[in-house]
Write an enzyme that holds these catalytic residues in place. Structure first.
Site, PDB file in Angstrom:
ATOM      1  CG  HIS A 240     -29.103   5.944-105.800  1.00  0.00           C
ATOM      2  ND1 HIS A 240     -28.723   5.042-106.763  1.00  0.00           N
ATOM      3  CD2 HIS A 240     -30.446   6.097-105.928  1.00  0.00           C
ATOM      4  CE1 HIS A 240     -29.798   4.683-107.458  1.00  0.00           C
ATOM      5  NE2 HIS A 240     -30.849   5.303-106.978  1.00  0.00           N
ATOM      6  CB  CYS A 278     -32.113   2.240-105.364  1.00  0.00           C
ATOM      7  SG  CYS A 278     -32.839   2.232-107.021  1.00  0.00           S
ATOM      8  CG  HIS A 305     -34.992   5.313-104.924  1.00  0.00           C
ATOM      9  ND1 HIS A 305     -33.959   5.706-105.751  1.00  0.00           N
ATOM     10  CD2 HIS A 305     -35.345   6.412-104.204  1.00  0.00           C
ATOM     11  CE1 HIS A 305     -33.686   6.980-105.520  1.00  0.00           C
ATOM     12  NE2 HIS A 305     -34.500   7.433-104.590  1.00  0.00           N
ATOM     13  CG  ASP A 348     -36.321   5.066-109.081  1.00  0.00           C
ATOM     14  OD1 ASP A 348     -36.422   6.188-109.598  1.00  0.00           O
ATOM     15  OD2 ASP A 348     -35.267   4.415-109.059  1.00  0.00           O
ATOM     16  CG  HIS A 349     -36.902   4.908-113.138  1.00  0.00           C
ATOM     17  ND1 HIS A 349     -35.813   4.146-113.465  1.00  0.00           N
ATOM     18  CD2 HIS A 349     -36.400   6.103-112.734  1.00  0.00           C
ATOM     19  CE1 HIS A 349     -34.711   4.824-113.262  1.00  0.00           C
ATOM     20  NE2 HIS A 349     -35.039   6.015-112.805  1.00  0.00           N
ATOM     21  CE1 TYR A 365     -37.388   9.921-111.157  1.00  0.00           C
ATOM     22  CE2 TYR A 365     -35.827   9.893-112.983  1.00  0.00           C
ATOM     23  CZ  TYR A 365     -36.136   9.644-111.655  1.00  0.00           C
ATOM     24  OH  TYR A 365     -35.183   9.104-110.822  1.00  0.00           O
TER      25      TYR A 365
END
Ligand code: DNO
Length: 390
Positions: A240, A278, A305, A348-349, A365
Site C-alpha cells: 500500500h 491506492c 483502492h 476506499d473510505h 469506514y
C-alpha cells in the site's frame, strides 16, 4: 474488477449479510485479533474463509498482514519475524487466500488531523491540515530538530495556533493522529493505551539513523526473503502506498511516488511483488499523476483502492467525492478493467452521512458513505464495460 469491501471481522457493525445485499462479491479482511508478528494459524484462516463463503462471497484480499517494526528498521528479531510472516503466507496459500496487502510505513500508518470535517451539505469527510500536523510534531511530540524541517511561514502559523488552541483540541489531535486512525488497523497504538505520546516517542526513537536508503534496503531484504514462498503458493503481495505520500516526523517514507514504485518493483523483479494502487493516497501528493502511474504499473497492480483527494492551499488535503478530485477514478477504471477483469477493487473510505455518525464506525469506514461511493463506482464501471464491448 471484482467488487470487494473491507470488513473488520465478526465485531464489525456491518454484517456479511448486509454486504451481500449491496452487491459485494469479495471480502477484504484480516485476522485482527492476532498481534503483529505472530503466526496466523491455518484453522483460523480457514474459519474466516468459510464464514465468508457461507454468505455467498469469497475472501479476496488480506488487508493487512502487518509487517512488524523490527523488519522495517532491521532489528535483531527481524529474521525470526520474517520466518513467522512466511508461515502465515504458507497458511494463507493453503487456504487459497492469495492476495496480500501490506505497507512499509515506519511507526505510523495513514495520517489525518480531522476525522469529521464538515461539508456544506451536512455530511463530513477526512481532512489533513498541515499546520495542525506540524503543531503535533513541534508542540506535542517536541521532536528534536523538527523545527529545521519546516518553513519560517509554517513555524509562524504554528506559533499562532499555539496561542488559541485549547487543551481539548490538543487532546483531540493526539487521539486523531496516533490513536483513532491506528488502533483498528492493528497499528502501534490502541484505544485505551495510556500515555500514547510516550509510546509514540519510543517508537520514533527506533528509527534514529535509518534513512531512506536503509529503509529501502530493509524492504528489499524482506521482499527477497518472502518471494520464493509467494511463488510456490501463488501469493500476490501488494504494498500500500504511504498515506500521505511524503516524509513525516523525520521518518523516511519510501512508497510515495512513481520513482519509488518503479524502484521497489525492480529491486525484487518478480510478478508476485506488486502494488495496491491506492488512488486516494497517491492523489494527495501534488507530485503524483495517478493516471500516468496506473498506466505504467497496471500489470503489477494486484489490488485497487478507489478514492480521490483534493489538494488545498498550504499542503492541506481533503478526501473528495469518488466522482471528483485528483484521483480521476473513471480513467483508472478504464485502465484496470482492461488489464484484468477479476482484479479485486474496493471503494476506499466514504463520507459520514445519513446517521453514520451515530453508529461509531471506524474512521473512513462508514456504511452509508461507502455504499453511496460503491454505487457511484459501479456506475462508472458499467459505463467502462460498455465502452470496452463496443
Ligand atoms: C486506511 C488504510 C490503511 C491500509 C494499510 C495497508 O484507511 O488505507 O490503513 O489499510 O496501510 O497496509
Amino acid at each position: 474488477m471484482e467488487k470487494t469491501w473491507r470488513w473488520f471481522g465478526p465485531n464489525d457493525k456491518i454484517t456479511l449479510s448486509m454486504l451481500r445485499q449491496i452487491g459485494v462479491e469479495g471480502i477484504v479482511t484480516a485476522l485482527h485479533a492476532i498481534p503483529n508478528g505472530e503466526v496466523w494459524p491455518l484453522e483460523q484462516i480457514e474459519a474466516t474463509r468459510d464464514l465468508i463463503a457461507d454468505h455467498g462471497m469469497r475472501w479476496s484480499v488480506v488487508e493487512s498482514l502487518p509487517v512488524s517494526e523490527a523488519i522495517k528498521y532491521g532489528g535483531a528479531e527481524r529474521d525470526r519475524l520474517i520466518a513467522n510472516y512466511i508461515i502465515s503466507l504458507e497458511n494463507l496459500g493453503r487456504a487459497g487466500v492469495t492476495t496480500v496487502c501490506y505497507n512499509f510505513m515506519p511507526v505510523i500508518d495513514w495520517i489525518r488531523t480531522d476525522l469529521e470535517y464538515p461539508l456544506a451539505d451536512g455530511t463530513s469527510t477526512l481532512y489533513f491540515d498541515a499546520v495542525r500536523f506540524a503543531y503535533f510534531d513541534l508542540k506535542i511530540l517536541e521532536r528534536e530538530g523538527a523545527a529545521k524541517e519546516y518553513s519560517p511561514e509554517m513555524l509562524a502559523r504554528v506559533e499562532e495556533l499555539d496561542k488559541t488552541i485549547t487543551e481539548a483540541e490538543r487532546d483531540a489531535l493526539i487521539d486523531t493522529i496516533i490513536v483513532k486512525t491506528q488502533g483498528f488497523i492493528n497499528g502501534n497504538i490502541r484505544e485505551g493505551d495510556k500515555h500514547p505520546v510516550a509510546i509514540f516517542k519510543r517508537l520514533l526513537a527506533q528509527y534514529a539513523g535509518i534513512d531512506r536508503d536503509q529503509l529501502r534496503e530493509n524492504m528489499r531484504y524482506f521482499l527477497a526473503a518472502i518471494m520464493p514462498t509467494c511463488e510456490q503458493w501463488g501469493i500476490r503481495m501488494c504494498v500500500h502506498p504511504d498515506d500521505p505520500p511524503f516524509q513525516v516526523l523525520g521518518l523516511p517514507r519510501i512508497v510515495t511516488s512513481e520513482e519509488d514504485i518503479a524502484w521497489l518493483l525492480e529491486a525484487v523483479d518478480h510478478p508476485m511483488n506488486g502494488v495496491t494502487f491506492c488512488a486516494g493516497s497517491l492523489s494527495s501528493g501534488a507530485h503524483n499523476d495517478v493516471v500516468k502511474m496506473a498506466e505504467r504499473f497496471a500489470a503489477r497492480t494486484h489490488f485497487v483502492h478507489l478514492r480521490s483527494c483534493n489538494i488545498l492551499e498550504g499542503g492541506n488535503f481533503m478526501e473528495a467525492s469518488h466522482l471528483e478530485g485528483r484521483g480521476r477514478l473513471i480513467e483508472l477504471i478504464r485502465i484496470f478493467e482492461k488489464e484484468r477483469a477479476d482484479l479485486p477493487m474496493r471503494v476506499d473510505h466514504g463520507r459520514t452521512m445519513l446517521g453514520d455518525e451515530k453508529i461509531g464506525y471506524n474512521p473512513g469506514y462508514s456504511f452509508h458513505g461507502r455504499m453511496f461511493a460503491l454505487a457511484q463506482v459501479e456506475g462508472m464501471m458499467a459505463v467502462v464495460r460498455d465502452e470496452l464491448k463496443q
